[in-house]
Design an enzyme around this catalytic site. Structure first.
Site, PDB file in Angstrom:
ATOM      1  CD  GLU A  46      14.558   1.581   8.092  1.00 37.15           C
ATOM      2  OE1 GLU A  46      14.592   2.570   9.064  1.00 37.15           O
ATOM      3  OE2 GLU A  46      15.523   0.205   8.215  1.00 37.15           O
ATOM      4  CE  LYS A  78      -1.956   2.344   2.220  1.00 35.42           C
ATOM      5  NZ  LYS A  78      -1.714   4.343   2.046  1.00 35.42           N
ATOM      6  CD  GLU A  88       9.835  13.384  10.340  1.00 31.73           C
ATOM      7  OE1 GLU A  88       9.210  13.092  11.005  1.00 31.73           O
ATOM      8  OE2 GLU A  88      10.823  12.957   9.817  1.00 31.73           O
TER       9      GLU A  88
HETATM   10  P1  NAD Z   1       2.997   8.516   6.724  1.00 32.92           P
HETATM   11  O1  NAD Z   1       3.354   7.636   8.079  1.00 32.92           O
HETATM   12  O2  NAD Z   1       2.449   9.690   7.413  1.00 32.92           O
HETATM   13  O3  NAD Z   1       2.054   7.997   6.166  1.00 32.92           O
HETATM   14  C1  NAD Z   1       3.334   6.447   6.027  1.00 32.92           C
HETATM   15  C2  NAD Z   1       2.379   5.730   4.743  1.00 32.92           C
HETATM   16  O4  NAD Z   1       1.145   5.358   6.032  1.00 32.92           O
HETATM   17  C3  NAD Z   1       0.961   5.881   3.984  1.00 32.92           C
HETATM   18  O5  NAD Z   1       1.261   4.848   2.914  1.00 32.92           O
HETATM   19  C4  NAD Z   1       0.566   5.551   4.428  1.00 32.92           C
HETATM   20  O6  NAD Z   1      -1.336   6.236   3.696  1.00 32.92           O
HETATM   21  C5  NAD Z   1      -0.445   4.889   5.902  1.00 32.92           C
HETATM   22  N1  NAD Z   1      -0.787   5.094   7.183  1.00 32.92           N
HETATM   23  C6  NAD Z   1      -0.918   6.122   7.757  1.00 32.92           C
HETATM   24  N2  NAD Z   1      -1.808   5.659   8.841  1.00 32.92           N
HETATM   25  C7  NAD Z   1      -1.826   4.176   9.095  1.00 32.92           C
HETATM   26  C8  NAD Z   1      -2.834   4.450   9.563  1.00 32.92           C
HETATM   27  N3  NAD Z   1      -3.412   3.858  11.139  1.00 32.92           N
HETATM   28  N4  NAD Z   1      -2.806   2.371   9.957  1.00 32.92           N
HETATM   29  C9  NAD Z   1      -1.450   2.012   8.442  1.00 32.92           C
HETATM   30  N5  NAD Z   1      -1.262   2.733   7.852  1.00 32.92           N
HETATM   31  C10 NAD Z   1      -1.105   4.472   7.793  1.00 32.92           C
HETATM   32  O7  NAD Z   1       4.164   9.219   6.344  1.00 32.92           O
HETATM   33  P2  NAD Z   1       4.037  10.162   4.883  1.00 32.92           P
HETATM   34  O8  NAD Z   1       3.518  11.248   6.059  1.00 32.92           O
HETATM   35  O9  NAD Z   1       4.314   9.702   4.265  1.00 32.92           O
HETATM   36  O10 NAD Z   1       6.070  10.167   5.515  1.00 32.92           O
HETATM   37  C11 NAD Z   1       7.115  11.136   6.255  1.00 32.92           C
HETATM   38  C12 NAD Z   1       7.629  10.299   7.296  1.00 32.92           C
HETATM   39  O11 NAD Z   1       8.243   9.791   7.039  1.00 32.92           O
HETATM   40  C13 NAD Z   1       8.607  11.778   8.320  1.00 32.92           C
HETATM   41  O12 NAD Z   1       8.106  11.291   9.565  1.00 32.92           O
HETATM   42  C14 NAD Z   1       9.582  10.925   7.451  1.00 32.92           C
HETATM   43  O13 NAD Z   1      10.411  10.790   8.532  1.00 32.92           O
HETATM   44  C15 NAD Z   1       9.441   8.709   7.577  1.00 32.92           C
HETATM   45  N6  NAD Z   1      10.454   8.191   7.000  1.00 32.92           N
HETATM   46  C16 NAD Z   1      10.935   7.424   7.517  1.00 32.92           C
HETATM   47  C17 NAD Z   1      12.148   6.942   6.806  1.00 32.92           C
HETATM   48  C18 NAD Z   1      12.949   6.254   7.650  1.00 32.92           C
HETATM   49  O14 NAD Z   1      13.951   5.804   7.052  1.00 32.92           O
HETATM   50  N7  NAD Z   1      13.671   6.274   8.694  1.00 32.92           N
HETATM   51  C19 NAD Z   1      12.399   7.069   5.392  1.00 32.92           C
HETATM   52  C20 NAD Z   1      11.478   7.789   4.563  1.00 32.92           C
HETATM   53  C21 NAD Z   1      10.518   8.595   5.522  1.00 32.92           C
END
Ligand code: NAD
Ligand code: 6OD
Length: 478
Positions: A255, A179, A382
C-alpha cells in the site's frame, strides 16, 4: 511510554537507542531501541518456532477467540492507546479516540467475524477428470498460512494500519514480526503488551523497533526466514523493499503513496463538495494516504469553490503538526517550490506562529493553491501535507484525463448530483478506490489498495485473507 522490542514473548530494550520527539511541541517523549540484525534474527526465529509449535496446530475457532481477546484488550486500555497515539503523532484526542483506536479494535473483530463459523475456508468440487480422461476426481482446496510474515508500517496511522495487517495475518494462522515506523513506536509496544496479556503463544507476534534503510526494516525485509512482506509506506520505499526481497522471491503486499484527485462537477451540492474537500485535503493535516492533493472543478463553479475552500482553510484550527521536523521542512520546501512555479496562494503557504509551546513543534499552514500548469512538480509529486492545488476543467473527458495523468492511482473523490455521470465516470478513474459524494467512508470488507505506483494487491475482507494464505489443491482420483 517506554518503547520496547517484544521477541519470543520477552520484552527487551537493550543496545543503542534514539530519541522519540513529540511533533506537537518538539519535546523529548522518551527513547526507542534500535534493533540490530541479532534482534531481528531472534524475532524471525521465534516466529518460525511458534509456527512449528502450538500456534501451528490451532484451528480457526481458536484463532478467532485470540483475535477477540486482543480486541477486548485494546478496549480495556483504550485511554492508554489514545494517549500514546496523541503523543507520538500530535493528532487530536478526538481523532485518536474516534478513528485510530476504535478502528484497531474493529480490525481484530472484523477478521474474527469474517472467519467465525467457517473453519475450513475450503472449496470442494467433484469433476470428471477431463484433462487426462482417467475418470472422476474429488478436488478440494485448503488454505495454508504463508508462515512468518513481516509487517512494515508507517507513522501516519500507526495503530490502525499495523492492526489492519496483523489481524488478518494472525487469522490465517501466520506468525508476525512487526516493524512500526521509527517515528511512532508507542502504540505498537502497547499492542505487544495486550497480545502478551491475551495469552497468545510466545513468538506468534513479535515487535522490533528501529529505522528502515540499513537498519531493522532492511534486515527484516531481506531476511531469508521471512515468507511474506506486507508493507505500507512511500512508493520509493516499496521499490527498495522489492529489490531487497527479490533474492528470496518473497511475496509482497504493498500500500503505497498517492496524489489523489477530486472532481467537482458544476451540478454537485457545493456545500457538500466544499465540506468534503476540507475533510479530504486537511484531515490529520493531509497526512493520510487517501487525502486529496489535486482538485479539478468544472469552470462555472470554479471561482466560488476556490473562494469557499480558501476561506475554510484559513479558518482551520487545531489541525495538528507534521510528524517530524524533517517532514515539516519537506512540506515547506514544496510551498517554496509552488511559489517558484508560479502558484497563487489562496490560503496558507507558510508555518504558523502560536506564541506558545506549539512553536517548538512541526506545524505548517493549511494551503490552497491555484494557477499551476499540470506539469508543475507541485501538482505531480506527493507532498503528504495539508495542501491542494485547484484547477478548472470544461468537459467530463478533460476531467478524466486530468485525474488520470498521474503515476499514482490510490483514491479519488467525485462530487456530482448526476447519477448516470457518477456510474459512467467512476470506473474510468484510474484509482483503486473511487468515492462519490463522500470521502474515506469505509466498509472493511471492500477491496482497499492502489493501482500504478500506489500499490500491489488489495487489503480488506477476503482480499487480505487471500494474501495471507496459500490455496493448496488436493486432487483425489475416485
Ligand atoms: P516510509 O516509506 O518512509 O516508511 C514506512 C516504513 O518503512 C517505516 O516503518 C520505515 O522505517 C520503513 N522503511 C523505510 N525504508 C525502508 C527500507 N529500505 N527497508 C525496509 N523498511 C523501510 O513512509 P512514511 O513516511 O512512514 O509514510 C508516509 C508514506 O506512506 C506516504 O507516501 C503515504 O502515501 C504512504 N501511505 C500509504 C498508505 C496506503 O494505504 N496506500 C497508507 C499510509 C501511508
Ligand atoms: O481505512 C483503511 O483501511 C486504510 N488502510 C486507510 C489508509 C490510510 C492511509 O493513510
Amino acid at each position: 511510554m517506554k518503547a520496547e522490542h517484544y521477541v519470543g514473548g520477552v520484552f527487551r530494550s537493550d543496545g543503542t537507542s534514539f530519541p522519540l520527539i513529540a511533533p506537537a511541541d518538539g519535546s523529548e517523549l522518551g527513547t526507542v531501541p534500535e534493533a540490530t540484525q541479532d534482534v531481528v534474527d531472534g524475532a524471525v526465529t521465534a516466529a518460525r518456532a511458534a509456527l512449528k509449535g502450538a500456534w501451528g496446530a490451532t484451528g480457526v475457532q481458536e484463532r478467532v477467540a485470540a483475535l477477540r481477546s486482543v480486541a477486548d484488550g485494546i478496549e480495556a486500555r483504550f485511554g492508554e492507546f489514545v494517549d500514546a497515539e496523541v503523543a507520538d503523532t500530535g493528532r487530536s484526542r478526538d481523532f485518536a479516540s474516534t478513528v485510530d483506536v476504535p478502528r484497531a479494535v474493529g480490525n481484530f473483530r472484523a477478521y474474527a467475524d469474517l472467519l467465525y463459523g467457517r473453519p475450513e475456508r475450503a472449496h470442494m468440487t467433484q469433476v470428471p477428470g477431463w484433462s487426462s480422461g482417467t475418470g472422476e476426481a474429488l478436488n478440494y482446496t485448503v488454505r495454508r498460512p504463508l508462515g512468518v510474515v513481516a509487517i512494515i508500517s508507517p507513522w501516519n496511522l500507526p495503530l490502525l494500519l499495523s492492526t489492519w495487517k496483523i489481524a488478518p495475518a494472525l487469522a490465517c494462522g501466520n506468525t508476525v514480526v512487526l516493524k512500526p515506523s521509527e517515528e511512532t513506536p508507542s502504540t505498537a509496544t502497547l499492542l505487544a503488551r495486550v497480545i502478551d496479556e491475551a495469552g497468545l503463544p510466545d513468538g506468534v507476534f513479535n515487535l522490533v523497533h528501529g529505522h528502515g534503510a540499513g537498519a531493522a526494516g532492511e534486515f527484516l525485509t531481506g531476511h531469508p526466514g521471512v515468507d511474506a512482506i506486507a508493507f505500507t509506506g512511500e512508493s520509493a520505499t516499496g521499490a527498495a523493499i522489492m529489490r531487497n526481497a527479490a533474492d528470496h522471491v518473497t511475496p509482497l503486499s504493498f500500500e503505497l503513496g498517492g496524489k489523489n484527485p477530486a472532481l467537482v462537477f458544476a451540478d454537485a451540492d457545493l456545500d457538500a463538495a466544499v465540506d468534503g474537500t476540507v475533510r479530504s485535503s486537511f484531515t490529520h493535516s493531509g497526512q493520510i494516504c487517501l487525502c486529496t492533493e489535486r482538485v479539478y472543478v468544472e469552470r462555472p463553479v470554479f471561482d466560488e469553490f476556490v473562494a469557499r475552500l480558501g476561506e475554510r482553510a484559513r479558518a482551520l484550527d487545531g489541525y495538528g503538526p507534521m510528524i517530524s521536523a524533517e517532514h515539516r521542512d519537506k512540506v515547506l520546501s514544496y510551498y517554496r517550490l509552488a511559489r517558484e512555479e508560479g502558484a497563487e496562494f489562496v490560503a496558507g503557504g507558510g508555518a504558523p506562529e502560536f506564541g506558545d509551546a506549539r512553536d517548538g513543534g512541526f506545524h505548517v499552514q493549511p494551503t490552497v493553491l491555484t494557477g499551476l500548469p499540470e506539469t508543475a512538480r507541485t501538482v505531480k509529486e506527493e507532498i503528504f501535507g495539508p495542501v491542494c492545488h485547484v484547477a478548472p476543467f470544461d468537459t467530463e473527458d478533460e476531467a478524466l484525463a486530468l485525474a488520470n495523468d498521474s503515476p499514482y492511482g490510490l483514491a479519488s473523490t467525485m462530487w456530482t448530483r448526476d447519477l448516470s455521470r457518477a456510474h459512467s465516470v467512476a470506473p474510468r478513474i484510474e484509482t483503486g478506490i473511487v468515492w462519490v459524494n463522500c470521502w474515506n467512508l469505509r466498509d472493511l470488507r471492500t477491496p482497499f489498495g492502489g493501482v500504478k505506483a500506489s500499490g500491489i494487491g488489495r487489503e480488506g475482507g477476503e482480499y487480505s485473507l487471500d494474501f495471507f494464505s496459500e490455496p493448496v489443491n488436493v486432487c483425489i482420483q475416485i
